[in-house]
Design a protein around this motif. Structure first.
Motif, PDB file in Angstrom:
ATOM      1  N   SER A  25       0.813  -1.217   0.000  1.00 11.48           N
ATOM      2  CA  SER A  25       0.000   0.000   0.000  1.00 11.48           C
ATOM      3  C   SER A  25       0.842   1.260   0.000  1.00 11.48           C
ATOM      4  O   SER A  25       0.447   2.279  -0.550  1.00 11.48           O
ATOM      5  N   THR A  28       1.880   2.141  -3.460  1.00 10.61           N
ATOM      6  CA  THR A  28       0.664   2.402  -4.219  1.00 10.61           C
ATOM      7  C   THR A  28       0.154   3.805  -3.937  1.00 10.61           C
ATOM      8  O   THR A  28      -0.235   4.545  -4.845  1.00 10.61           O
ATOM      9  N   ARG A  29       0.146   4.191  -2.638  1.00  9.78           N
ATOM     10  CA  ARG A  29      -0.280   5.540  -2.289  1.00  9.78           C
ATOM     11  C   ARG A  29       0.658   6.583  -2.913  1.00  9.78           C
ATOM     12  O   ARG A  29       0.218   7.635  -3.349  1.00  9.78           O
ATOM     13  N   GLU A  30       1.960   6.258  -2.928  1.00  8.61           N
ATOM     14  CA  GLU A  30       2.928   7.177  -3.532  1.00  8.61           C
ATOM     15  C   GLU A  30       2.659   7.333  -5.024  1.00  8.61           C
ATOM     16  O   GLU A  30       2.704   8.440  -5.574  1.00  8.61           O
ATOM     17  N   LYS A  31       2.361   6.201  -5.686  1.00  9.02           N
ATOM     18  CA  LYS A  31       2.062   6.257  -7.118  1.00  9.02           C
ATOM     19  C   LYS A  31       0.773   7.034  -7.378  1.00  9.02           C
ATOM     20  O   LYS A  31       0.673   7.778  -8.353  1.00  9.02           O
ATOM     21  N   ASP A  32      -0.223   6.843  -6.488  1.00 10.04           N
ATOM     22  CA  ASP A  32      -1.488   7.559  -6.662  1.00 10.04           C
ATOM     23  C   ASP A  32      -1.261   9.076  -6.631  1.00 10.04           C
ATOM     24  O   ASP A  32      -1.866   9.819  -7.401  1.00 10.04           O
ATOM     25  N   LYS A  33      -0.376   9.526  -5.733  1.00  9.10           N
ATOM     26  CA  LYS A  33      -0.073  10.959  -5.658  1.00  9.10           C
ATOM     27  C   LYS A  33       0.595  11.432  -6.940  1.00  9.10           C
ATOM     28  O   LYS A  33       0.303  12.517  -7.454  1.00  9.10           O
ATOM     29  N   TYR A  35       0.310  10.026  -9.953  1.00  6.54           N
ATOM     30  CA  TYR A  35      -0.682  10.003 -11.032  1.00  6.54           C
ATOM     31  C   TYR A  35      -1.626  11.204 -10.933  1.00  6.54           C
ATOM     32  O   TYR A  35      -2.060  11.751 -11.941  1.00  6.54           O
ATOM     33  N   GLU A  36      -1.952  11.596  -9.695  1.00 10.36           N
ATOM     34  CA  GLU A  36      -2.848  12.736  -9.508  1.00 10.36           C
ATOM     35  C   GLU A  36      -2.224  14.018 -10.046  1.00 10.36           C
ATOM     36  O   GLU A  36      -2.901  14.823 -10.709  1.00 10.36           O
ATOM     37  N   ARG A  39      -2.093  13.790 -13.787  1.00  7.11           N
ATOM     38  CA  ARG A  39      -3.447  13.936 -14.313  1.00  7.11           C
ATOM     39  C   ARG A  39      -3.807  15.407 -14.476  1.00  7.11           C
ATOM     40  O   ARG A  39      -4.488  15.808 -15.429  1.00  7.11           O
TER      41      ARG A  39
END
Length: 285
Positions: A25, A28-33, A35-36, A39
């Motif tokens: 996780s 994953t959270r780091e990647k989500d940031k 990607y945000e 984006r």
């Protein structure tokens, strides 16, 4: 199997799964940031593509993204920047001090409404011999109009392999009609060390003695490339033969270049002591 052993095994499995979940996780959270943030740039580009007052072609979109990155890095500090592939290619040519071309400096002149204009031809080069003059407006390159051409694209078209011919359609300053000048490309050596004036007996060479009465030399270093150290050494040796007493080294508007070249030039004048040191973010750097 005894209940105690079974409970122990289940506890080990649970801890293992929990550890794996935590490890998974975190990135994953780091990647989500990441990607945000990416984006946001993609959404901005999409809005420009769909809603900008005039259509934006692919080349302008690439430049927009490049400018976004450059602008962001410049806000970090004035010395951080992004070099796109086209700029890196030109930087490499400049650093080597030679390339295939005709020996002409061009730019977009505001006085000619941004038209591609000759800043100066280099003495002894194909452009100089063919009659290209400072102030000429370049209307076409091999028949292709330059009106909507980016400066980088024009430079790429002018440069090429030695021996290849090229035709420039130019309009001399004050002339009514354009003329066509055809020439063959050669290997152009671009000096990074300049003097104040060209020698009267040989316009291809620089006169580095700016004050002949007081024997003051003048060397302008435009950038630090692979050949700069050797060029400085030649200039200094020429000045020493002429009895130089003092030397001005002009670094104004020098954008930098190869660190090793700058260190070598300093070493020509310094007898002892450290010249430069670098330190990275991490201690091992």
């Amino acid at each position: 199997m005894p209940r105690r052993n079974l409970a122990w095994l289940l506890g080990v499995v649970s801890l293992t799964l929990l550890g794996a979940a935590v490890l998974y996780s975190a990135p994953t959270r780091e990647k989500d940031k990441d990607y945000e943030m990416v984006r946001l740039m993609v959404d901005t580009l999409h809005e420009v593509r769909e809603r900008y007052v005039t259509p934006v072609d692919e080349e302008r979109e690439k430049k927009l993204v490049s400018d976004m990155i450059k602008g962001g890095l410049e806000r970090l500090d004035p010395h951080s920047t992004y070099i796109d592939p086209e700029e890196y290619k030109q930087f490499t040519k400049t650093s080597k001090g030679k390339f295939g071309g005709i020996g002409v400096h061009v730019g977009a002149d505001p006085q000619t409404r941004g038209q591609l204009t000759v800043i100066s031809p280099m003495p002894g080069t194909p452009a100089y011999k063919a009659g290209v003059l400072a102030g000429d407006v370049v209307l076409k390159i091999d028949g292709k109009a330059t009106e909507q051409m980016r400066l980088g694209e024009a430079v790429d078209m002018i440069q090429g392999d030695p021996g290849q011919t090229i035709t420039l359609t130019v309009r001399h300053e004050g002339a009514a009609e354009p003329i066509e000048l055809t020439m063959a490309r050669e290997e152009i050596h671009v000096p990074s060390v300049l003097g104040d004036l060209r020698r009267a007996d040989d316009p291809a060479r620089w006169d580095y003695m700016i004050d002949k009465t007081n024997k003051i030399g003048y060397i302008r270093i435009t950038n630090f490339g692979e050949t700069t150290t050797a060029e400085v050494r030649v200039a200094v040796e020429q000045l020493e033969k002429e009895g130089v007493r003092g030397l001005v080294i002009d670094l104004r508007n020098n954008p930098g270049g190869l660190l090793q070249s700058a260190v070598e030039i300093c070493d020509l004048f310094l007898e002892k002591g450290a010249i430069v040191s670098t330190r990275g973010r991490n201690h091992e750097e």
